[in-house]
Design an enzyme around this catalytic site. Structure first.
Site, PDB file in Angstrom:
ATOM      1  N   LYS A 213       0.862  -1.187   0.000  1.00 29.43           N
ATOM      2  CA  LYS A 213       0.000   0.000   0.000  1.00 29.43           C
ATOM      3  C   LYS A 213       0.896   1.234   0.000  1.00 29.43           C
ATOM      4  O   LYS A 213       1.320   1.731   1.044  1.00 29.43           O
ATOM      5  CB  LYS A 213      -0.913  -0.002   1.227  1.00 29.43           C
ATOM      6  CG  LYS A 213      -2.066   0.992   1.115  1.00 29.43           C
ATOM      7  CD  LYS A 213      -2.999   0.624  -0.021  1.00 29.43           C
ATOM      8  CE  LYS A 213      -4.165   1.590  -0.127  1.00 29.43           C
ATOM      9  NZ  LYS A 213      -5.019   1.309  -1.279  1.00 29.43           N
ATOM     10  N   SER A 417      -8.650  -0.016  -4.904  1.00 32.11           N
ATOM     11  CA  SER A 417      -8.828   0.394  -3.520  1.00 32.11           C
ATOM     12  C   SER A 417     -10.311   0.680  -3.255  1.00 32.11           C
ATOM     13  O   SER A 417     -11.144  -0.210  -3.360  1.00 32.11           O
ATOM     14  CB  SER A 417      -7.941   1.601  -3.200  1.00 32.11           C
ATOM     15  OG  SER A 417      -7.611   1.639  -1.838  1.00 32.11           O
TER      16      SER A 417
END
Length: 631
Positions: A213, A417
Site C-alpha cells: 500500500k 482500492s
C-alpha cells in the site's frame, strides 16, 4: 422654532465632496449601463432563438464520411454543466471533454448505417485517460472495419496511447512535419519527506496495513520502496506488453520487432536523420506522410466532393451524427440503467466527475425505485477515497440486489482500492485486460506541526481533563499511545475490507489477504486471482446485465442515471445551442473569456488528500482506501 444655519464649506472641502459625488455618479452609471447591456443581450438571445426556431438539422445523405475527431479528455461523464459546454462550443472551441459512451455509440451506429461510407479518424487531439477505455474504442473500430466500413486516420503527432486507435484504421497518415514513437510505460512521482520533515519540520505519521500500500509513501520516504517498485513493474509490464501486442496485430507487425525498435530507439531516429515522421514510415507505423489538406483531397476523390463542406467532401461530425441516430421520443421500455462512478470517492453530495457517498448512492437508489429499471450497470473509474463513503455506495449495491435487480460492475481504466470496495458486491464484475484494479488496503496519514510552529516562535501548551484530551491536536506531537489507537482503527478497517471481499467473492479472509495487502493488479492478473469474473468492456457488461434480468434481445434500452440540469439551465443550454444564440455568443470575446475562467481544472488527487485530512467529529482520523496508480 429655531433654525440652525450650517456654516459654508471651505473651498477645498467643497471640491473633495463634489469630486466624491461625481465619482459615485460615474460608478452608478457604469453599473447601470452594464446591467441594462446584459439584460438587452439576454433579451436579444431569447428573441433570436424564438424567431430562428433553433438550429435545423441537415439531412444525412448517402456516401457520407463520418468525422470522429475528439478534442479533449476522454471521460465517463461530463464534469461541466450543459450550459457551459454549449457556451464553449458556440464560442468556437471544444468542450474539453469527450464522453466514452458517445464515441462508442457513434461507432456502433456507423457500423449499421448504410449512409456512412467511411470514417475519418483523428485521435491526436484526444487526451489520454487510460488503457482500458482506449482498448474499448480500439475494439469498436476493429468491428467497424470488419463490417466493411473504411477507416482513414490522420494525425499531426501521435502519443503512444493515441496511436493505438489510429493503428486500427485501414490507412494511417502522418503530417510530414509530425511524429510518433513508442517508448514504454513509466510511473515516476515526487517524494517530499526531506521537504516536509527536514525543511518544513512537518512530521507525517503513516498508519497502514499491507507492504504494497504505497499511496502515502511520497510523504514519508525519499523514494519508492522496493515493494512498491516490484508491484508497479509487475502490472505495468503486463499492460505494456498487451499494448504492444494490440498495435502489432493491427499493423501486421510482431511484438518482438516493436520491442527491438524501442530498445534501439536513438539509433533508429538517428538513421532517419532526426525525422520522426520518416522514422514512423520506415518502421511501418504509418502508411504515408500527408498534410491534412492532402488527406481531405483524398477523401473528396474517394467519396463525394462538396465545395460547401469543410475539407471539400461530404461529411458529418460525430455530434451531428448522434443527433440523427438517437431516438427523440420518450421510450418507456424496460431499462438497463448505467450509473457512472468516476473520480475520487469523498463524502456528501458531489458533482459529476467526483464520487460522493451520498450523491452516487442517491443515483443507485433512484435506479432501485424506478420500476422501469430491471438491471443496473455500475461503471467504475476510480482510484478510491474515503472508506465510509465507499461503504455507503456498497450498501446501495446490496440494496439493489435485495430488490431483485441484478448489478453488473464494468471497470474502466482504474477501479482500485475504494474503487474495488464499491464494486465487490456486484453479481458480476467485468474488467478490461488493461484495467488497473486491486490495491485492497487502507491507510491514514496524520501530519503534525509542532516543530514547524517552533521555528516561528509559536508553541502549544494548555490543559486537558483526561490523558488523551487533545491527543489528536495537529499542533502537538502525536503520542505513541494515540498512534496505537489509530493503527488499531486501520487494522480493523483492513480486516473489514478483506472480510467483505471474501464474503462477496465466496472466499475466506485469509485467501483474500494473499492477493490484497495493497497490491495493484492489471485486469488479467485480477481475473487469475479471482478478483473479477470476466474480461470485457462497457458494452459487454450492459449485455450481461440484460441477460441476468431476462430481458431478451430487443425489448429493452440503456438509460444513464445522472444528475439532471434545472429547467432554467436546460433553457439556457438550448438557447446558446441554437443557431441564433450560437452566432451571437460565438463572436463574443467576452463570453469566451468568461468561459475560460469559469471552468478551472483542479488537481483531483490534491483535493482528495485535503479532504481526507480534514477531521470529522467523533473520528480522530479518516480511513482511506486510495491508489495513486493511474498512468
Amino acid at each position: 422654532m429655531s433654525t440652525v444655519v450650517q456654516p459654508p464649506r471651505a473651498p477645498l472641502s467643497r471640491f473633495i465632496v463634489g469630486l466624491w459625488d461625481g465619482m459615485n455618479f460615474i460608478r452608478r452609471l457604469i453599473l447601470n449601463l452594464l446591467f441594462f447591456g446584459l439584460l438587452f443581450l439576454f433579451a436579444l438571445l431569447v428573441l433570436l432563438a424564438i424567431v430562428g426556431g433553433g438550429s435545423r438539422q441537415a439531412p444525412l445523405l448517402d456516401r457520407t464520411t463520418l468525422v470522429i475527431a475528439p478534442e479533449g479528455e476522454l471521460v465517463e461523464q461530463y464534469r461541466t454543466d450543459p450550459f457551459m459546454r454549449a457556451l464553449a462550443e458556440s464560442g468556437g472551441g471544444g468542450t474539453g471533454e469527450v464522453q466514452l459512451r458517445d464515441v462508442l455509440r457513434a461507432l456502433e451506429a456507423a457500423k449499421q448505417d448504410a449512409r456512412i461510407e467511411r470514417v475519418l479518424l483523428r485521435t491526436d487531439r484526444l487526451t489520454f485517460s487510460g488503457y482500458a477505455s482506449m482498448r474499448e474504442i480500439a475494439d469498436a473500430l476493429a468491428e467497424l472495419r470488419a463490417a466493411g466500413k473504411q477507416v482513414v486516420a490522420f494525425g499531426e503527432y501521435f502519443g503512444q496511447q493515441q496511436y493505438l486507435l489510429a493503428a486500427q484504421a485501414d490507412e494511417v497518415y502522418l503530417d510530414p512535419e509530425g511524429g510518433m514513437m513508442l517508448e514504454g510505460l513509466s510511473g515516476y512521482r515526487q517524494y517530499y519527506r526531506e521537504a516536509l520533515a527536514d525543511k518544513l519540520s512537518v512530521d507525517m505519521h503513516l498508519f497502514k496495513v499491507g507492504e504494497y500500500k504505497s499511496a502515502a509513501e511520497p510523504y514519508i520516504l525519499d523514494g519508492a520502496s522496493p515493494e512498491s517498485k516490484e508491484a508497479d513493474l509487475y502490472w505495468m509490464n503486463d499492460i505494456w506488453q498487451r499494448h504492444v501486442a494490440d498495435i502489432a496485430k493491427a499493423r501486421g507487425l510482431t511484438p518482438e520487432a516493436i520491442n527491438a525498435e524501442i530498445d534501439s530507439l536513438p539509433s533508429g531516429i538517428a538513421a532517419a536523420q532526426g525525422d520522426l515522421a520518416q522514422y514512423a514510415l520506415d518502421h511501418g507505423y504509418v502508411d504515408g506522410l500527408k498534410t491534412f489538406e492532402e488527406v481531405e483531397q483524398l477523401l473528396a476523390d474517394r467519396g463525394v466532393a462538396d465545395e460547401d463542406a469543410d475539407g471539400g467532401f461530404r461529411q458529418v461530425a460525430m455530434r451531428d451524427f448522434l443527433a440523427h441516430v438517437e431516438p427523440r421520443p420518450a421510450d418507456r421500455r424496460a431499462q438497463v440503467a448505467v450509473v457512472v462512478a468516476e473520480g475520487g470517492i469523498t463524502g456528501g453530495d458531489q458533482p459529476p466527475g467526483t464520487i460522493g457517498g451520498e450523491s452516487t448512492s442517491a443515483l443507485l437508489r433512484e435506479a432501485r425505485e424506478d420500476d422501469h429499471v430491471k438491471a443496473v450497470v455500475l461503471r467504475v473509474d476510480s482510484g478510491g477515497g474515503e472508506v465510509f463513503a465507499s461503504e455507503q455506495i456498497r450498501r446501495e449495491v446490496d440494496a439493489l440486489k435485495a430488490e431483485g435487480k441484478p448489478v453488473v460492475v464494468s471497470m474502466g481504466d482504474v477501479a482500485a482500492s475504494g474503487g474495488y470496495w464499491i464494486s465487490m458486491n456486484a453479481d458480476r464484475i467485468y474488467a478490461d485486460a488493461s484495467t488497473i484494479t486491486g490495491s485492497i488496503g487502507i491507510f491514514a496519514l496524520v501530519p503534525t506541526f509542532p516543530r514547524t510552529l517552533e521555528k516561528i516562535g509559536v508553541r502549544t501548551d494548555g490543559v486537558g481533563t483526561t490523558r488523551f484530551a487533545g491527543a489528536f491536536d495537529l499542533s502537538r506531537e502525536l503520542q505513541p499511545e494515540a498512534g496505537q489507537a489509530i493503527q488499531a482503527i486501520i487494522d480493523r478497517g483492513y480486516r473489514n475490507f478483506i472480510g467483505k471481499v471474501g464474503d462477496a467473492r465466496g472466499r475466506s479472509s485469509e485467501e483474500i489477504d494473499t492477493v490484497a495487502r495493497g497490491r495493484v493488479w492489471s485486469g488479467t492478473q485480477a481475473l487469475d486471482r479471482g478478483l473479477v469474473d470476466e474480461l470485457g468492456g462497457l458494452r459487454t457488461a450492459i449485455a450481461k446485465a440484460a441477460d441476468l434480468a431476462d430481458l431478451g434481445t430487443d425489448a429493452w434500452r440503456v438509460r444513464y442515471v445522472e444528475k439532471t440540469a434545472t429547467p432554467f439551465g436546460r433553457f439556457l443550454t438550448g438557447l446558446v445551442g441554437s443557431r441564433a444564440g450560437g452566432l451571437l455568443v460565438g463572436h463574443s470575446d467576452f463570453a469566451r473569456g468568461l468561459l475560460a475562467r469559469a471552468v478551472p481544472r483542479a488537481e483531483q488527487d490534491l483535493r482528495l488528500l485535503e479532504s481526507v485530512m480534514t477531521p470529522v467529529p467523533g473520528k480522530p482520523v479518516k480511513a482511506v482506501a486510495y491508489c495513486f496508480c493511474e498512468l
